[in-house]
Design a protein around this motif. Structure first.
Motif, PDB file in Angstrom:
ATOM      1  N   CYS A  81       0.862  -1.178   0.000  1.00  0.00           N
ATOM      2  CA  CYS A  81       0.000   0.000   0.000  1.00  0.00           C
ATOM      3  C   CYS A  81       0.901   1.232   0.000  1.00  0.00           C
ATOM      4  N   ASN A 123      -9.516  -4.298   5.669  1.00  0.00           N
ATOM      5  CA  ASN A 123      -8.806  -3.031   5.866  1.00  0.00           C
ATOM      6  C   ASN A 123      -8.349  -2.775   7.303  1.00  0.00           C
ATOM      7  N   CYS A 143      -3.220   5.017   8.007  1.00  0.00           N
ATOM      8  CA  CYS A 143      -3.567   4.886   6.586  1.00  0.00           C
ATOM      9  C   CYS A 143      -5.014   5.312   6.329  1.00  0.00           C
ATOM     10  N   ARG A 144      -5.238   5.966   5.218  1.00  0.00           N
ATOM     11  CA  ARG A 144      -6.609   6.392   4.864  1.00  0.00           C
ATOM     12  C   ARG A 144      -7.533   5.214   4.582  1.00  0.00           C
ATOM     13  N   TYR A 145      -6.965   4.028   4.314  1.00  0.00           N
ATOM     14  CA  TYR A 145      -7.775   2.838   4.031  1.00  0.00           C
ATOM     15  C   TYR A 145      -8.058   1.998   5.276  1.00  0.00           C
ATOM     16  N   HIS A 150      -4.528  -2.561   7.408  1.00  0.00           N
ATOM     17  CA  HIS A 150      -3.774  -1.356   7.034  1.00  0.00           C
ATOM     18  C   HIS A 150      -3.371  -0.682   8.341  1.00  0.00           C
TER      19      HIS A 150
END
Length: 135
Positions: A60, A75, A82-84, A78
């Motif tokens: 990522c 997700n 992280c934006r995800y 992540h």
């Protein structure tokens, strides 16, 4: 008054190296999370955040987590910055061991791998690789 000693050549080189890393990061460069000999690369803004380093490692772009880990789980794997990332308390299902996950393969049978912690990627990866070179 005490005279200030001039920087040693090594200190000067380290300072120049740090400035180069800082400049590269500000222009969008990121290191490979595997700290490979290819070093890392750039990604165009319109490209997706799944990238593959020249060494073959897929990750990522936002947090550096191995792509396969998040793909086979969800997700939550992540990193929290992280934006995800999805917070674990937002998902009802408990983590499970996934045979296709490279991190689960390192765990005892039936035990799921842990969520990826924040580790300061990409800055911490640059500093760690840099400090190893000067030892």
């Amino acid at each position: 008054a005490k005279a200030v000693e001039p920087e040693t050549k090594e200190e000067e080189e380290e300072k120049d190296q740090q400035e180069a890393w800082t400049s590269a990061l500000s222009m969008g460069w990121k290191p490979c999370p595997r700290r490979c000999t290819f070093g890392g690369g750039y990604k165009a803004a319109e490209e997706c955040d799944h990238v593959t380093c020249e060494c073959g490692f897929e990750f990522c772009w936002d947090c550096g987590v191995e792509r396969q880990v998040a793909l086979v789980h969800d997700n939550r794997w992540h990193k929290p910055s992280c934006r995800y990332h999805t917070r674990p308390d937002e998902v009802a299902e408990a983590p499970v061991h996934m045979a296709a996950c490279p991190e689960c393969k390192k765990m005892p049978p039936g035990v799921p791998c842990i969520f990826s912690p924040d580790d300061g990627y990409p800055n911490s990866y640059v500093l760690r690789s840099r400090s190893r070179r000067f030892r």
